[in-house]
Design an enzyme around this catalytic site. Structure first.
Site, PDB file in Angstrom:
ATOM      1  N   ASP A  94       0.856  -1.196   0.000  1.00  0.00           N
ATOM      2  CA  ASP A  94       0.000   0.000   0.000  1.00  0.00           C
ATOM      3  C   ASP A  94       0.896   1.252   0.000  1.00  0.00           C
ATOM      4  O   ASP A  94       1.811   1.363   0.835  1.00  0.00           O
ATOM      5  CB  ASP A  94      -0.852  -0.054   1.282  1.00  0.00           C
ATOM      6  CG  ASP A  94      -1.979   0.955   1.302  1.00  0.00           C
ATOM      7  OD1 ASP A  94      -2.416   1.397   0.226  1.00  0.00           O
ATOM      8  OD2 ASP A  94      -2.444   1.282   2.429  1.00  0.00           O
ATOM      9  N   GLU A 146      -1.426   6.041  -9.119  1.00  0.00           N
ATOM     10  CA  GLU A 146      -2.399   7.019  -8.592  1.00  0.00           C
ATOM     11  C   GLU A 146      -2.273   8.352  -9.296  1.00  0.00           C
ATOM     12  O   GLU A 146      -1.170   8.847  -9.549  1.00  0.00           O
ATOM     13  CB  GLU A 146      -2.221   7.204  -7.075  1.00  0.00           C
ATOM     14  CG  GLU A 146      -3.211   8.221  -6.500  1.00  0.00           C
ATOM     15  CD  GLU A 146      -3.390   8.173  -4.984  1.00  0.00           C
ATOM     16  OE1 GLU A 146      -2.939   7.207  -4.349  1.00  0.00           O
ATOM     17  OE2 GLU A 146      -3.986   9.122  -4.444  1.00  0.00           O
ATOM     18  N   GLY A 191      -7.935   8.285   6.929  1.00  0.00           N
ATOM     19  CA  GLY A 191      -8.071   8.533   8.363  1.00  0.00           C
ATOM     20  C   GLY A 191      -9.515   8.573   8.839  1.00  0.00           C
ATOM     21  O   GLY A 191     -10.460   8.425   8.055  1.00  0.00           O
ATOM     22  N   HIS A 233      -9.138   4.819  -2.473  1.00  0.00           N
ATOM     23  CA  HIS A 233      -8.482   4.839  -1.149  1.00  0.00           C
ATOM     24  C   HIS A 233      -9.418   5.587  -0.193  1.00  0.00           C
ATOM     25  O   HIS A 233     -10.418   6.171  -0.612  1.00  0.00           O
ATOM     26  CB  HIS A 233      -7.135   5.566  -1.239  1.00  0.00           C
ATOM     27  CG  HIS A 233      -6.067   4.708  -1.835  1.00  0.00           C
ATOM     28  ND1 HIS A 233      -4.978   4.279  -1.122  1.00  0.00           N
ATOM     29  CD2 HIS A 233      -5.945   4.176  -3.074  1.00  0.00           C
ATOM     30  CE1 HIS A 233      -4.223   3.523  -1.891  1.00  0.00           C
ATOM     31  NE2 HIS A 233      -4.781   3.450  -3.090  1.00  0.00           N
TER      32      HIS A 233
HETATM   33  O1  G3H Z   1      -2.968   4.821   3.705  1.00  0.00           O
HETATM   34  C1  G3H Z   1      -3.176   4.770   4.909  1.00  0.00           C
HETATM   35  C2  G3H Z   1      -3.379   3.498   5.654  1.00  0.00           C
HETATM   36  O2  G3H Z   1      -4.473   3.636   6.531  1.00  0.00           O
HETATM   37  C3  G3H Z   1      -2.140   3.027   6.378  1.00  0.00           C
HETATM   38  O3  G3H Z   1      -1.783   3.802   7.461  1.00  0.00           O
HETATM   39  O4  G3H Z   1       0.755   3.851   7.502  1.00  0.00           O
HETATM   40  O5  G3H Z   1      -0.608   4.301   9.569  1.00  0.00           O
HETATM   41  O6  G3H Z   1      -0.446   1.999   8.628  1.00  0.00           O
HETATM   42  P1  G3H Z   1      -0.438   3.490   8.338  1.00  0.00           P
HETATM   43  P1  13P Z   2      -9.170   4.751   5.438  1.00  0.00           P
HETATM   44  O1  13P Z   2      -8.313   5.573   6.328  1.00  0.00           O
HETATM   45  O2  13P Z   2     -10.397   5.511   5.010  1.00  0.00           O
HETATM   46  O3  13P Z   2      -9.551   3.448   6.062  1.00  0.00           O
HETATM   47  O4  13P Z   2      -8.348   4.426   4.091  1.00  0.00           O
HETATM   48  C1  13P Z   2      -7.345   3.438   4.063  1.00  0.00           C
HETATM   49  C2  13P Z   2      -6.502   3.497   2.818  1.00  0.00           C
HETATM   50  O5  13P Z   2      -6.799   4.147   1.847  1.00  0.00           O
HETATM   51  C3  13P Z   2      -5.275   2.680   2.813  1.00  0.00           C
HETATM   52  O6  13P Z   2      -4.518   2.870   1.657  1.00  0.00           O
HETATM   53 ZN    ZN Z   3      -4.555   4.842   0.843  1.00  0.00          ZN
END
Ligand code: G3H
Ligand code: 13P
Ligand code: ZN
Length: 331
Positions: A94, A146, A191, A233
């Site tokens: 991701d 993206e 978020g 996303h």
């Molecule tokens: O893109 C955002 C996802 O919710 C991942 O967040 O890097 O805090 O695990 P994180």
């Molecule tokens: P949310 O914060 O809306 O759950 O999105 C997660 C996301 O896009 C991870 O790449």
């Molecule tokens: Zn994302």
């Protein structure tokens, strides 16, 4: 170099082709610990559905990329043990931000990577994405690119406002890069704090409704690249019942509204093939854990609060699959 195929994982190509044809979307759930992974696998086995397991930079820093890859390998065996003989599980990076990171994940056994050059100038985004695609396709690993920048927090990057995807760029981007799917910005954001009540209006039942997603942009994108898999996303809905439980049990979450599930249901019927959900899972886990801590303050066995958190997560994941994205019974 380990091929994901040896691990029993799949890339997104067939998943997306089937989703496109069937008018549903595949959930991409982030994971960084065992309970989340167990909940995801239990949910997809019980609903007979495909899934994308996502590893973010935050997850890599927290849990270690190698360990997460072995956990995903274990997840394939776990799904079989739970009764799914042919699980369709994709292991996806991701928000990959460099070629080197994408390469290292591919070499470790990831079946799909995202190269997120959305904050770069257009030509640099094209060049970086092309480089990752050229490498990934040698190993039949699929790549998500993206265009457009989502508002909100994304790892350490914070954007105050949306830069919606410009549909005039998508055809050129897809042609020049050779990507397999494209994440677009149509009003979702990362978020738990997507919209404040002040940004919403109230419907007849008094429920706060945020501004709708820009389906006009999505339609124009679809017109320009027909049949091409689109990714959303930032698609958590911020369940208000979970927010209430958290705040009633010592939490201090600010008012926040997510993407209404109705909007995601509508998007899933279009070319949107992948919907990313992380924050809702965090809220479900936190609510369950806080309830245990308040109701059973003498409890100190982590299994006694992580277990209920896992059960609550599984229900949330099943709900998304069956009632929002429509990916149940698609194996
Ligand atoms: O893109 C955002 C996802 O919710 C991942 O967040 O890097 O805090 O695990 P994180
Ligand atoms: P949310 O914060 O809306 O759950 O999105 C997660 C996301 O896009 C991870 O790449
Ligand atoms: Zn994302």
């Amino acid at each position: 170099m380990v091929s994901y195929k040896e691990l029993g994982l799949v890339n997104t190509r067939e998943m997306f082709a089937k989703a496109m044809k069937g008018g549903y979307a595949i959930p991409a759930y982030n994971f960084n610990n065992m309970e989340q992974l167990q909940a995801i696998i239990q949910a997809v086995v019980e609903t007979n559905s495909p899934v994308i397991l996502q590893v973010s930079s935050g997850a890599r820093k927290y849990a270690n990329q190698t360990l997460l890859r072995y956990m995903a390998q274990g997840a394939v065996e776990y799904a079989k043990e739970l009764g799914q003989p042919n699980p369709q599980i994709c292991l996806h990076l991701d928000h990959g931000d460099t070629f080197e990171l994408c390469k290292s994940c591919i070499e470790l056994g990831f079946s799909s990577v995202m190269i997120d050059g959305s904050a770069l100038p257009y030509d640099e985004n094209v060049a970086l994405t092309r480089k990752v695609v050229d490498y990934a396709h040698q190993f039949d690993v699929t790549v998500e690119g993206e265009l457009g920048v989502l508002a909100g927090i994304e790892d350490d990057v914070q954007a105050e406002t949306h830069t919606y995807t410009d549909p005039a760029q998508v055809e050129d981007f897809v042609k020049k890069t050779g990507v397999d799917s494209l994440a677009i910005s149509i009003g979702t954001s990362h978020g738990a704090y997507k919209f404040t009540p002040a940004q919403c209006t109230r419907n007849e039942e008094g429920v706060l409704v945020p501004p709708p997603l820009r389906f006009d942009i999505l339609e124009e994108v679809q017109r320009r690249i027909p049949g091409f898999p689109i990714v959303l996303h930032g698609s958590s809905s911020v369940p208000q019942d979970k927010v209430k439980i958290i705040n009633a049990n010592g939490g201090a979450l600010k008012d926040s509204i997510g993407i209404p599930e109705e909007q995601l249901r509508k998007a899933s019927k279009t070319n949107v093939c992948k919907v990313n959900i992380d924050s809702d899972g965090r809220l479900a886990m936190t609510a369950a854990i806080r309830e245990v801590f308040v109701n059973k303050p003498a409890e100190f066995d982590p299994r006694k609060y992580l277990g209920p958190a896992r059960d609550s997560l599984k229900e949330l994941y099943k709900h998304k699959i069956c009632d929002v994205l429509g990916s149940n019974d698609k194996l």
